[in-house]
Design a protein around this motif. Sequence first.
Motif, mmCIF file in Angstrom:
data_model
loop_
_atom_site.group_PDB
_atom_site.id
_atom_site.type_symbol
_atom_site.label_atom_id
_atom_site.label_comp_id
_atom_site.label_asym_id
_atom_site.label_seq_id
_atom_site.Cartn_x
_atom_site.Cartn_y
_atom_site.Cartn_z
ATOM 1 N N MET A 1 0.426 -1.313 -0.052
ATOM 2 C CA MET A 1 0.089 -0.508 0.131
ATOM 3 C C MET A 1 0.997 1.552 0.047
ATOM 4 S SD MET A 1 -3.199 0.915 3.312
ATOM 5 C CE MET A 1 -3.642 -0.328 2.498
ATOM 6 N N ASN A 2 0.436 2.011 -0.664
ATOM 7 C CA ASN A 2 1.401 3.538 -0.902
ATOM 8 C C ASN A 2 0.908 4.497 0.133
ATOM 9 O OD1 ASN A 2 2.775 2.737 -3.654
ATOM 10 N ND2 ASN A 2 1.035 3.497 -4.519
ATOM 11 N N ILE A 3 2.380 4.918 0.886
ATOM 12 C CA ILE A 3 1.730 6.082 1.867
ATOM 13 C C ILE A 3 1.178 7.402 1.254
ATOM 14 C CG2 ILE A 3 3.076 7.787 3.631
ATOM 15 C CD1 ILE A 3 5.375 5.405 3.245
ATOM 16 N N THR A 4 0.181 7.607 1.917
ATOM 17 C CA THR A 4 -0.514 9.135 1.456
ATOM 18 C C THR A 4 -0.404 9.867 2.389
ATOM 19 O OG1 THR A 4 -2.365 8.233 2.273
ATOM 20 C CG2 THR A 4 -2.133 7.139 -0.055
ATOM 21 N N PHE A 5 -1.130 11.094 1.617
ATOM 22 C CA PHE A 5 -0.427 13.083 2.720
ATOM 23 C C PHE A 5 -1.715 13.293 3.029
ATOM 24 C CE2 PHE A 5 3.544 11.373 1.233
ATOM 25 C CZ PHE A 5 4.382 11.913 2.040
ATOM 26 N N TYR A 6 -2.169 13.982 4.394
ATOM 27 C CA TYR A 6 -2.999 14.683 4.510
ATOM 28 C C TYR A 6 -3.079 16.118 4.753
ATOM 29 C CZ TYR A 6 -8.414 15.133 4.650
ATOM 30 O OH TYR A 6 -9.521 15.374 3.997
ATOM 31 N N SER A 7 -3.690 16.889 4.308
ATOM 32 C CA SER A 7 -2.955 18.533 4.167
ATOM 33 C C SER A 7 -3.483 18.727 5.666
ATOM 34 C CB SER A 7 -3.409 19.116 3.132
ATOM 35 O OG SER A 7 -3.040 21.278 3.305
ATOM 36 N N MET A 8 -2.946 19.147 6.152
ATOM 37 C CA MET A 8 -2.887 19.738 7.647
ATOM 38 C C MET A 8 -4.017 21.238 7.051
ATOM 39 S SD MET A 8 -2.161 18.156 10.765
ATOM 40 C CE MET A 8 -2.401 19.413 11.906
ATOM 41 N N GLU A 9 -4.347 21.954 6.577
ATOM 42 C CA GLU A 9 -4.638 23.269 5.798
ATOM 43 C C GLU A 9 -5.674 22.757 5.357
ATOM 44 O OE1 GLU A 9 -0.254 23.974 6.657
ATOM 45 O OE2 GLU A 9 -1.457 23.027 5.228
ATOM 46 N N LYS A 10 -5.660 21.827 4.499
ATOM 47 C CA LYS A 10 -7.201 21.647 4.097
ATOM 48 C C LYS A 10 -7.984 20.814 5.460
ATOM 49 C CE LYS A 10 -8.764 17.699 1.006
ATOM 50 N NZ LYS A 10 -8.422 16.349 0.213
ATOM 51 N N LEU A 11 -7.090 20.058 6.292
ATOM 52 C CA LEU A 11 -8.312 19.393 6.768
ATOM 53 C C LEU A 11 -8.941 20.125 8.856
ATOM 54 C CD1 LEU A 11 -9.139 16.806 8.267
ATOM 55 C CD2 LEU A 11 -6.909 17.073 9.638
ATOM 56 N N ARG A 12 -7.936 21.617 8.030
ATOM 57 C CA ARG A 12 -8.829 22.550 9.234
ATOM 58 C C ARG A 12 -10.313 23.392 8.729
ATOM 59 N NH1 ARG A 12 -5.055 27.516 11.677
ATOM 60 N NH2 ARG A 12 -4.675 27.920 9.777
ATOM 61 N N ARG A 13 -9.182 23.217 6.661
ATOM 62 C CA ARG A 13 -10.792 24.202 6.498
ATOM 63 C C ARG A 13 -12.142 22.960 6.589
ATOM 64 N NH1 ARG A 13 -6.202 25.438 2.452
ATOM 65 N NH2 ARG A 13 -7.492 23.487 1.105
ATOM 66 N N GLN A 14 -12.011 21.881 5.827
ATOM 67 C CA GLN A 14 -12.738 21.168 5.863
ATOM 68 C C GLN A 14 -13.575 21.696 7.387
ATOM 69 O OE1 GLN A 14 -10.673 17.582 4.616
ATOM 70 N NE2 GLN A 14 -11.523 17.770 2.747
ATOM 71 N N LEU A 15 -12.464 21.061 8.322
ATOM 72 C CA LEU A 15 -13.823 21.212 10.143
ATOM 73 C C LEU A 15 -14.256 22.413 10.188
ATOM 74 C CD1 LEU A 15 -10.812 19.787 11.586
ATOM 75 C CD2 LEU A 15 -13.254 18.898 11.436
ATOM 76 N N GLU A 16 -13.585 23.157 9.328
ATOM 77 C CA GLU A 16 -14.370 25.150 9.943
ATOM 78 C C GLU A 16 -15.373 25.204 9.352
ATOM 79 O OE1 GLU A 16 -10.216 27.830 11.248
ATOM 80 O OE2 GLU A 16 -10.894 27.489 9.528
ATOM 81 N N GLU A 17 -16.050 24.354 8.089
ATOM 82 C CA GLU A 17 -16.745 24.720 6.924
ATOM 83 C C GLU A 17 -17.925 24.051 6.823
ATOM 84 O OE1 GLU A 17 -14.870 24.125 3.031
ATOM 85 O OE2 GLU A 17 -13.638 25.913 3.092
ATOM 86 N N ASN A 18 -17.956 22.753 7.948
ATOM 87 C CA ASN A 18 -18.921 22.000 7.921
ATOM 88 C C ASN A 18 -18.580 20.758 8.217
ATOM 89 O OD1 ASN A 18 -21.239 20.082 7.924
ATOM 90 N ND2 ASN A 18 -22.038 21.510 5.969
ATOM 91 N N GLN A 19 -18.500 20.844 10.124
ATOM 92 C CA GLN A 19 -18.129 20.141 10.702
ATOM 93 C C GLN A 19 -19.078 18.200 10.173
ATOM 94 O OE1 GLN A 19 -17.360 20.686 14.892
ATOM 95 N NE2 GLN A 19 -16.196 22.152 14.386
ATOM 96 N N GLU A 20 -20.340 18.395 10.084
ATOM 97 C CA GLU A 20 -21.168 17.488 10.144
ATOM 98 C C GLU A 20 -20.910 16.964 9.372
ATOM 99 O OE1 GLU A 20 -25.571 18.636 11.415
ATOM 100 O OE2 GLU A 20 -24.378 19.185 13.138
ATOM 101 N N GLU A 21 -21.391 17.521 8.423
ATOM 102 C CA GLU A 21 -20.948 16.729 6.542
ATOM 103 C C GLU A 21 -19.521 16.166 6.897
ATOM 104 O OE1 GLU A 21 -20.386 18.637 1.950
ATOM 105 O OE2 GLU A 21 -22.060 19.837 3.982
ATOM 106 N N PHE A 22 -18.542 16.860 7.134
ATOM 107 C CA PHE A 22 -17.228 15.905 6.933
ATOM 108 C C PHE A 22 -16.958 14.678 8.131
ATOM 109 C CE2 PHE A 22 -12.329 16.632 8.095
ATOM 110 C CZ PHE A 22 -11.967 15.709 6.392
ATOM 111 N N ILE A 23 -17.482 14.701 9.044
ATOM 112 C CA ILE A 23 -17.979 13.956 10.184
ATOM 113 C C ILE A 23 -18.182 12.668 9.151
ATOM 114 C CG2 ILE A 23 -18.299 13.076 12.244
ATOM 115 C CD1 ILE A 23 -17.132 15.492 13.373
ATOM 116 N N ALA A 24 -19.626 13.200 8.659
ATOM 117 C CA ALA A 24 -20.034 11.654 7.501
ATOM 118 C C ALA A 24 -19.331 11.036 7.027
ATOM 119 C CB ALA A 24 -21.947 12.279 7.497
ATOM 120 N N PHE A 25 -18.977 12.087 6.105
ATOM 121 C CA PHE A 25 -17.942 11.667 4.731
ATOM 122 C C PHE A 25 -16.778 10.615 5.220
ATOM 123 C CE2 PHE A 25 -14.470 11.668 2.702
ATOM 124 C CZ PHE A 25 -14.712 11.456 1.010
#
Length: 304
Positions: A1-25
């Motif tokens: 399995m290849n190593i993947t990266f997740y942007s901290m900046e993107k993660l913060r935006r996703q959490l700030e914009e719509n937490q409930e929708e992001f958690i469900a996703f």
Amino acid sequence: MNITFYSMEKLRRQLEENQEEFIAFCEEESREKPRKLARQLAKHKGQPVVLLCGPSGSGKTTTANRLAEELHALGFPARAISMDHYFLPAINPNVPRDKNGEIDFESPHRLDIPLLSKQMEDIFACRPIYVPYYDFPTQSRKPGFLFQRQPDEFVIFEGIHALNPLVTGAALDFSSRIYISVRTRLRFENGECLHPSHIRLMRRLLRDSRYRGRSFLETMDLLPSVTAGEEDHILPFKRFADYELDSFVPYEGAVYAGLLTETNLPSHRLTGKLRRFLRFLPSLSQESVPGDSLLREFIGGLED
């Protein structure tokens, strides 16, 4: 399995914009992994034993139970069994000890290998067995339950040594093998990364304090032996896996941010890095985590 990266900046935006929708996703994505894998396992009815291995904090228990549920949904009965119940009682003279005379919890010889090996063969042959029960508070074995696999039934064994031929060698001929761990790295734009082992460490800090009576400092003190055990007894056998799963849940760091704070994290070379990452994320309450989430394996139930 290849190593993947997740942007901290993107993660913060996703959490700030719509937490409930992001958690469900995130939760649906987490559930789809064992769902997809169950469909693959169902194609191999001649391999009714499933060996699920992963290092500490990888989410083995929840994943094993989800695989059983998904196989049921496909029309196949399935049962998950923790290999921890095959631990030797503490009074057994064959229990492995470290250089300080303490029980070596990372050694494969902590398991009753002859019993486990025989019962796996019995399960494959649909012969009745008594599955043992290990009582952790007393470090002793107690009566378990009678079990006999039915034709077309899958049995999922989960444990840190599930892929070690010394432990489960006989079952390699009639099993499907899975390796699970956190594979995704959290990364800042400047390139600084939080290694998957740090994510598993946060999971263990919370799980140990809730379920095993260990303080955060005690868990940190055990880290060298846990890490050495992974390198000696788990990673060398990852190559035997037929499938790999990444148990990373993108929003989990925001949940830990509210539980691992400046005041309760002990001073350690690793905790400074954890603090930097956790401070960057908005904090999510435990109540925002679904009751059946993989994260509940580490943070506890809603009643906590």
